[in-house]
Design an enzyme around this catalytic site. Structure first.
Site, PDB file in Angstrom:
ATOM      1  N   THR A  22      -5.391 -10.674 -16.640  1.00  0.00           N
ATOM      2  CA  THR A  22      -4.602 -10.129 -15.525  1.00  0.00           C
ATOM      3  C   THR A  22      -3.217  -9.679 -15.998  1.00  0.00           C
ATOM      4  OG1 THR A  22      -5.734 -11.632 -14.007  1.00  0.00           O
ATOM      5  CG2 THR A  22      -3.665 -10.699 -13.245  1.00  0.00           C
ATOM      6  N   VAL A 139       7.848 -18.097 -14.491  1.00  0.00           N
ATOM      7  CA  VAL A 139       8.208 -18.657 -13.179  1.00  0.00           C
ATOM      8  C   VAL A 139       8.512 -17.512 -12.213  1.00  0.00           C
ATOM      9  CG1 VAL A 139       9.714 -20.253 -11.925  1.00  0.00           C
ATOM     10  CG2 VAL A 139       9.301 -20.615 -14.365  1.00  0.00           C
ATOM     11  N   GLY A 141       6.552 -14.995 -11.144  1.00  0.00           N
ATOM     12  CA  GLY A 141       5.911 -13.684 -11.364  1.00  0.00           C
ATOM     13  C   GLY A 141       6.920 -12.595 -11.653  1.00  0.00           C
ATOM     14  N   LYS A 212       6.422 -25.137 -13.282  1.00  0.00           N
ATOM     15  CA  LYS A 212       7.511 -24.181 -13.018  1.00  0.00           C
ATOM     16  C   LYS A 212       8.785 -24.916 -12.620  1.00  0.00           C
ATOM     17  CE  LYS A 212       4.410 -20.431 -11.656  1.00  0.00           C
ATOM     18  NZ  LYS A 212       3.656 -19.879 -10.523  1.00  0.00           N
ATOM     19  N   GLY A 310       0.088 -11.971  -9.916  1.00  0.00           N
ATOM     20  CA  GLY A 310      -0.648 -10.709  -9.931  1.00  0.00           C
ATOM     21  C   GLY A 310      -0.262  -9.863 -11.131  1.00  0.00           C
TER      22      GLY A 310
HETATM   23  P1  NAP Z   1      -6.540 -14.436 -17.649  1.00  0.00           P
HETATM   24  O1  NAP Z   1      -6.711 -13.317 -16.710  1.00  0.00           O
HETATM   25  O2  NAP Z   1      -7.522 -15.558 -17.631  1.00  0.00           O
HETATM   26  O3  NAP Z   1      -6.437 -13.829 -19.134  1.00  0.00           O
HETATM   27  C1  NAP Z   1      -6.377 -14.626 -20.269  1.00  0.00           C
HETATM   28  C2  NAP Z   1      -6.581 -13.752 -21.482  1.00  0.00           C
HETATM   29  O4  NAP Z   1      -6.456 -14.539 -22.659  1.00  0.00           O
HETATM   30  C3  NAP Z   1      -7.969 -13.112 -21.554  1.00  0.00           C
HETATM   31  O5  NAP Z   1      -7.868 -11.813 -22.073  1.00  0.00           O
HETATM   32  C4  NAP Z   1      -8.737 -14.022 -22.496  1.00  0.00           C
HETATM   33  O6  NAP Z   1      -9.725 -13.346 -23.253  1.00  0.00           O
HETATM   34  C5  NAP Z   1      -7.626 -14.463 -23.450  1.00  0.00           C
HETATM   35  N1  NAP Z   1      -7.892 -15.780 -23.995  1.00  0.00           N
HETATM   36  C6  NAP Z   1      -7.811 -16.973 -23.370  1.00  0.00           C
HETATM   37  N2  NAP Z   1      -8.112 -17.972 -24.212  1.00  0.00           N
HETATM   38  C7  NAP Z   1      -8.392 -17.387 -25.411  1.00  0.00           C
HETATM   39  C8  NAP Z   1      -8.782 -17.890 -26.689  1.00  0.00           C
HETATM   40  N3  NAP Z   1      -8.936 -19.191 -26.886  1.00  0.00           N
HETATM   41  N4  NAP Z   1      -8.979 -17.002 -27.679  1.00  0.00           N
HETATM   42  C9  NAP Z   1      -8.826 -15.678 -27.472  1.00  0.00           C
HETATM   43  N5  NAP Z   1      -8.452 -15.140 -26.279  1.00  0.00           N
HETATM   44  C10 NAP Z   1      -8.256 -15.991 -25.279  1.00  0.00           C
HETATM   45  O7  NAP Z   1      -5.110 -15.125 -17.432  1.00  0.00           O
HETATM   46  P2  NAP Z   1      -3.805 -14.486 -16.779  1.00  0.00           P
HETATM   47  O8  NAP Z   1      -3.875 -14.684 -15.295  1.00  0.00           O
HETATM   48  O9  NAP Z   1      -3.562 -13.134 -17.325  1.00  0.00           O
HETATM   49  O10 NAP Z   1      -2.704 -15.523 -17.283  1.00  0.00           O
HETATM   50  C11 NAP Z   1      -2.207 -15.485 -18.607  1.00  0.00           C
HETATM   51  C12 NAP Z   1      -0.953 -16.355 -18.698  1.00  0.00           C
HETATM   52  O11 NAP Z   1       0.019 -15.864 -17.784  1.00  0.00           O
HETATM   53  C13 NAP Z   1      -1.149 -17.819 -18.300  1.00  0.00           C
HETATM   54  O12 NAP Z   1      -0.291 -18.620 -19.056  1.00  0.00           O
HETATM   55  C14 NAP Z   1      -0.742 -17.846 -16.832  1.00  0.00           C
HETATM   56  O13 NAP Z   1      -0.308 -19.126 -16.423  1.00  0.00           O
HETATM   57  C15 NAP Z   1       0.414 -16.884 -16.871  1.00  0.00           C
HETATM   58  N6  NAP Z   1       0.734 -16.218 -15.608  1.00  0.00           N
HETATM   59  C16 NAP Z   1      -0.239 -15.665 -14.842  1.00  0.00           C
HETATM   60  C17 NAP Z   1       0.115 -14.982 -13.687  1.00  0.00           C
HETATM   61  C18 NAP Z   1      -0.901 -14.340 -12.794  1.00  0.00           C
HETATM   62  O14 NAP Z   1      -0.503 -13.846 -11.745  1.00  0.00           O
HETATM   63  N7  NAP Z   1      -2.167 -14.295 -13.153  1.00  0.00           N
HETATM   64  C19 NAP Z   1       1.468 -14.901 -13.317  1.00  0.00           C
HETATM   65  C20 NAP Z   1       2.444 -15.486 -14.148  1.00  0.00           C
HETATM   66  C21 NAP Z   1       2.068 -16.138 -15.286  1.00  0.00           C
HETATM   67  P3  NAP Z   1     -10.998 -12.642 -22.546  1.00  0.00           P
HETATM   68  O15 NAP Z   1     -10.436 -11.501 -21.775  1.00  0.00           O
HETATM   69  O16 NAP Z   1     -11.844 -12.230 -23.671  1.00  0.00           O
HETATM   70  O17 NAP Z   1     -11.599 -13.697 -21.666  1.00  0.00           O
HETATM   71  N1  HSE Z   2      -1.294 -18.908 -10.531  1.00  0.00           N
HETATM   72  C1  HSE Z   2       0.091 -18.627 -10.418  1.00  0.00           C
HETATM   73  C2  HSE Z   2       0.470 -18.479  -8.970  1.00  0.00           C
HETATM   74  C3  HSE Z   2       0.393 -17.366 -11.167  1.00  0.00           C
HETATM   75  O1  HSE Z   2      -0.419 -18.361  -8.129  1.00  0.00           O
HETATM   76  O2  HSE Z   2       1.659 -18.503  -8.652  1.00  0.00           O
HETATM   77  C4  HSE Z   2       1.847 -17.035 -11.239  1.00  0.00           C
HETATM   78  O3  HSE Z   2       2.528 -17.925 -12.065  1.00  0.00           O
END
Ligand code: NAP
Ligand code: HSE
Length: 435
Positions: A22, A139, A141, A212, A310
């Site tokens: 994402t 923290v 987004g 956070k 997001g």
């Molecule tokens: P996600 O959609 O699950 O994406 C994770 C990515 O990392 C995928 O591309 C996955 O590969 C890769 N990955 C995970 N483990 C791996 C491993 N062991 N070896 C190689 N590749 C690996 O997660 P996300 O939502 O983008 O979140 C990523 C980070 O941002 C997290 O720390 C999360 O807490 C933080 N975050 C997320 C959001 C949000 O809104 N989603 C907001 C703020 C912060 P594949 O694609 O091949 O599965």
């Molecule tokens: N899973 C987290 C949330 C992503 O819903 O706030 C953003 O850090």
């Protein structure tokens, strides 16, 4: 208005990405769509040269030749200047970030779990190496929050920070409140929109907000507040009955993260569902929006708000950090802040003073209410409002109390005593209130 592109050759900054889910996809799209503006503002030519993923077969918006499942080769590649760690989890992300820093690369990460648990050590390593370790996306987004706290607000003695720190649970609670949807259905929607963590229990059970708040507390109070020092409750226990009473009494239910310095200098940090009065600025922050309110001794009240999760908002925060790092690279420096080494002394939750909501079921008997009032009185707990309604079965009454501000230790003592009197069938629910 079309702006002319920067014609002069710009220094190239080579970037390796770890993770392309994402957040990774959001950051990549922003770098493509706003390429000219980013070149102009960073005065560099940012090139994504490698992307580490786990599943080589998944369709991606990035050219296939950039993809690799060998993430170690990215963090040790001598031609790469900056690493974006957007994979999440403690390992292998932690080891890869550490290797990247030891290999002389600036790091940008959105990984709150890693920062909350190992941030001090990693920032110290970055400082020692003269490198940037930036984490605006970790923290809130897309909300600019970490940079203002580290820089523009750094002269303040922070008194209190309070916020909605998790987009998924705020989205769920909003859907439950406004549409009457069950928690599971609203959670599935939040997952489909890319808001939830890889394991959504991290959101629902409050771990994400706990990480956070640990990060914000550490920056705000200049003392290390580890996640274990943050009291945590999630939203699983919120029933439609509490939503009903919250509406009736003029409140919204929010998962709040709150941290304050107590008079003895100890830090009281807590994440829990809270009934927030409609007049409170956080009550109108709904859906995926997050908001953080901060009180400093000179600045007074400051409030930050925006989309807290997001692909696009979080990608925006990552790209903002990347532009900042590129500017630093141009002038040959890094803008890391000094991470505190001193550990905060955690204050026990029992020392909190709060108002409370309490719902219970009692037997409809003479003197029943007097009996309950005596228990409250004996525990220094005072009732500010009450509503009772017969349940129409076995002579039972459902009662809702609002409690004047009191010490949490006294309130818990009164609950324990109430559970032991024979007219009380059950304590159905209770929650802290914010006015
Ligand atoms: P996600 O959609 O699950 O994406 C994770 C990515 O990392 C995928 O591309 C996955 O590969 C890769 N990955 C995970 N483990 C791996 C491993 N062991 N070896 C190689 N590749 C690996 O997660 P996300 O939502 O983008 O979140 C990523 C980070 O941002 C997290 O720390 C999360 O807490 C933080 N975050 C997320 C959001 C949000 O809104 N989603 C907001 C703020 C912060 P594949 O694609 O091949 O599965
Ligand atoms: N899973 C987290 C949330 C992503 O819903 O706030 C953003 O850090």
């Amino acid at each position: 208005m079309t702006r002319t592109s920067v014609s002069e050759p710009l220094p190239v900054v080579r970037v390796g990405m770890l993770g392309f889910g994402t957040v990774g996809t959001g950051a990549f799209r922003m770098l493509q769509d706003n390429r000219e503006a980013i070149r102009r503002r960073s005065r560099t030519d940012i090139q994504i040269v490698k992307i580490g993923i786990r599943d080589a077969e998944k369709p991606r918006i990035a050219p296939k030749e950039l993809l690799t499942t060998d993430l170690r080769s990215i963090v040790t590649d001598p031609s790469i200047d900056v690493i974006l760690e957007l994979m999440g989890g403690l390992e292998p992300a932690g080891e890869l970030v550490e290797t990247a820093l030891r290999s002389g690369k600036h790091v940008i990460t959105a990984n709150k779990e890693l920062l909350a648990k190992h941030g001090s050590r990693l920032v110290a390593l970055a400082l020692k190496q003269g490198l940037d370790l930036q984490f605006e996306a970790a923290v809130g987004g897309g909300i600019p929050l970490i940079q203002p706290m580290k820089h523009q607000l750094a002269g303040n003695d922070v008194l209190k920070v309070m916020g909605i720190l998790n987009g998924t649970t705020n989205y769920i609670l909003t859907q439950m409140f406004e549409q009457g949807k069950p928690l599971e259905e609203a959670l599935a929607e939040a997952q489909a929109k890319g808001y939830a963590e890889a394991d959504p229990t991290n959101d629902v059970d409050g771990y994400d907000a706990q990480y956070k708040l640990a990060i914000l507390s550490t920056i705000a109070f200049d003392q290390v507040v580890p996640p274990e020092a943050v009291h945590r409750e999630g939203i699983r226990g919120i029933s439609t009955r509490e939503i009903h009473f919250a509406k009736q009494l003029g409140y919204r239910i929010k998962l709040l993260g709150i941290v304050e310095r107590m008079p003895d200098g100890a830090i009281l940090a807590r994440v829990h569902p809270t009934m927030v009065a409609l007049s409170h600025p956080l009550a109108s922050v709904n859906g995926v929006y997050n908001a953080v309110w901060l009180q400093g001794d000179f600045v007074g009240d400051v409030m930050f708000s925006g989309r807290g999760a997001g692909a696009d908002p979080t990608g925006s925060a990552v790209v903002g950090d990347l532009i900042d790092v590129c500017r630093n690279i141009r002038i040959g420096g890094a803008a890391n802040f000094v991470m505190p080494e001193e550990q905060a002394k955690p204050a026990p939750l029992e020392s909190l003073r709060s108002r409370y909501y309490l719902r219970m079921v009692i037997q409809d008997r003479p003197k029943a209410l007097g009996c309950i009032a005596t228990v409250f009185g004996n525990c220094n707990v005072s009732i500010s409002a009450m509503e009772a309604r017969p349940l129409g079965q076995r002579n039972l009454i459902e009662i809702v109390f609002l409690i004047h501000p009191c010490r949490e230790a006294d309130f818990l003592r009164s609950l324990k005593a109430l559970r032991n009197i024979h007219i009380v069938e059950n304590i159905s629910a209770w929650m802290r209130l914010e006015e």
